[in-house]
Design a protein around this motif. Sequence first.
Motif, short mmCIF file in Angstrom:
data_model
loop_
_atom_site.label_atom_id
_atom_site.label_comp_id
_atom_site.label_asym_id
_atom_site.label_seq_id
_atom_site.Cartn_x
_atom_site.Cartn_y
_atom_site.Cartn_z
N GLN A 35 0.83 -1.19 0.00
CA GLN A 35 0.00 0.00 0.00
C GLN A 35 0.87 1.24 0.00
N LEU A 36 0.40 2.27 -0.68
CA LEU A 36 1.06 3.56 -0.71
C LEU A 36 0.09 4.57 -0.11
N VAL A 37 0.44 5.11 1.03
CA VAL A 37 -0.44 6.00 1.76
C VAL A 37 -0.05 7.44 1.48
N GLU A 38 -1.01 8.21 0.98
CA GLU A 38 -0.78 9.61 0.63
C GLU A 38 -1.42 10.54 1.64
N SER A 39 -0.85 11.73 1.74
CA SER A 39 -1.42 12.77 2.57
C SER A 39 -0.97 14.13 2.04
N GLY A 40 -1.60 15.18 2.51
CA GLY A 40 -1.16 16.53 2.21
C GLY A 40 -2.04 17.33 1.28
N GLY A 41 -3.04 16.71 0.69
CA GLY A 41 -3.92 17.44 -0.20
C GLY A 41 -4.82 18.40 0.57
N LEU A 98 1.40 23.62 -1.31
CA LEU A 98 1.05 22.41 -0.59
C LEU A 98 2.21 21.44 -0.73
N ARG A 99 2.33 20.54 0.23
CA ARG A 99 3.30 19.46 0.14
C ARG A 99 2.59 18.13 0.30
N LEU A 100 2.71 17.28 -0.70
CA LEU A 100 2.14 15.94 -0.66
C LEU A 100 3.20 14.95 -0.19
N SER A 101 2.75 13.93 0.53
CA SER A 101 3.62 12.87 0.99
C SER A 101 3.08 11.52 0.55
N PHE A 129 12.15 3.74 -8.62
CA PHE A 129 11.58 4.99 -9.07
C PHE A 129 10.21 5.20 -8.43
N MET A 130 9.94 6.42 -8.07
CA MET A 130 8.63 6.82 -7.60
C MET A 130 8.13 7.94 -8.48
N ASP A 131 6.85 7.90 -8.79
CA ASP A 131 6.22 8.88 -9.67
C ASP A 131 5.02 9.50 -8.99
N TRP A 132 4.69 10.70 -9.44
CA TRP A 132 3.40 11.32 -9.16
C TRP A 132 2.66 11.52 -10.47
N ALA A 152 15.34 7.07 4.37
CA ALA A 152 15.29 6.60 5.74
C ALA A 152 13.86 6.47 6.23
N LYS A 153 12.98 7.32 5.71
CA LYS A 153 11.57 7.27 6.06
C LYS A 153 10.73 6.56 5.01
N ASN A 154 11.38 6.15 3.91
CA ASN A 154 10.69 5.52 2.79
C ASN A 154 9.51 6.38 2.34
N THR A 155 9.76 7.66 2.20
CA THR A 155 8.71 8.62 1.88
C THR A 155 9.14 9.50 0.71
N VAL A 156 8.20 9.74 -0.19
CA VAL A 156 8.40 10.64 -1.32
C VAL A 156 7.51 11.86 -1.12
N TYR A 157 8.04 13.01 -1.48
CA TYR A 157 7.32 14.27 -1.31
C TYR A 157 7.15 14.97 -2.65
#
Length: 117
Positions: A3-9, A18-21, A31-34, A73-78
Amino acid sequence: QVQLVESGGGLVQAGGSLRLSCTPSGRTFNFMDWFRQAPGKAREFVAAISRSGGSSYYADSVKGRFTISRDNAKNTVYLQMNSLKPEDTAVYYCNGGGLPGRPGDYWGQGTQVTVSS
């Protein structure tokens, strides 16, 4: 299941930021995409980033305004979105397992970004 959990909208005025995570669970991705999709319109590529963060890719429509980054380190893309325009209004989805501009099999749930004029 991965699962990929998004937030920030949210809702923001034109010119705002705005910053999305996006945080995947269960695995990591090279690779990570938006991507984003507005009602009645096709899904479009927004930005992508390599594993190290050394390479980034942007659609012409957002270049100079949006910045993609990742914290492994957080396995997070912004996705930092500045100078937002009403045309940026869409549901934004993060994606893993593909290549820049070519989505893989793993999607976030989507987060709504609305820019008012």
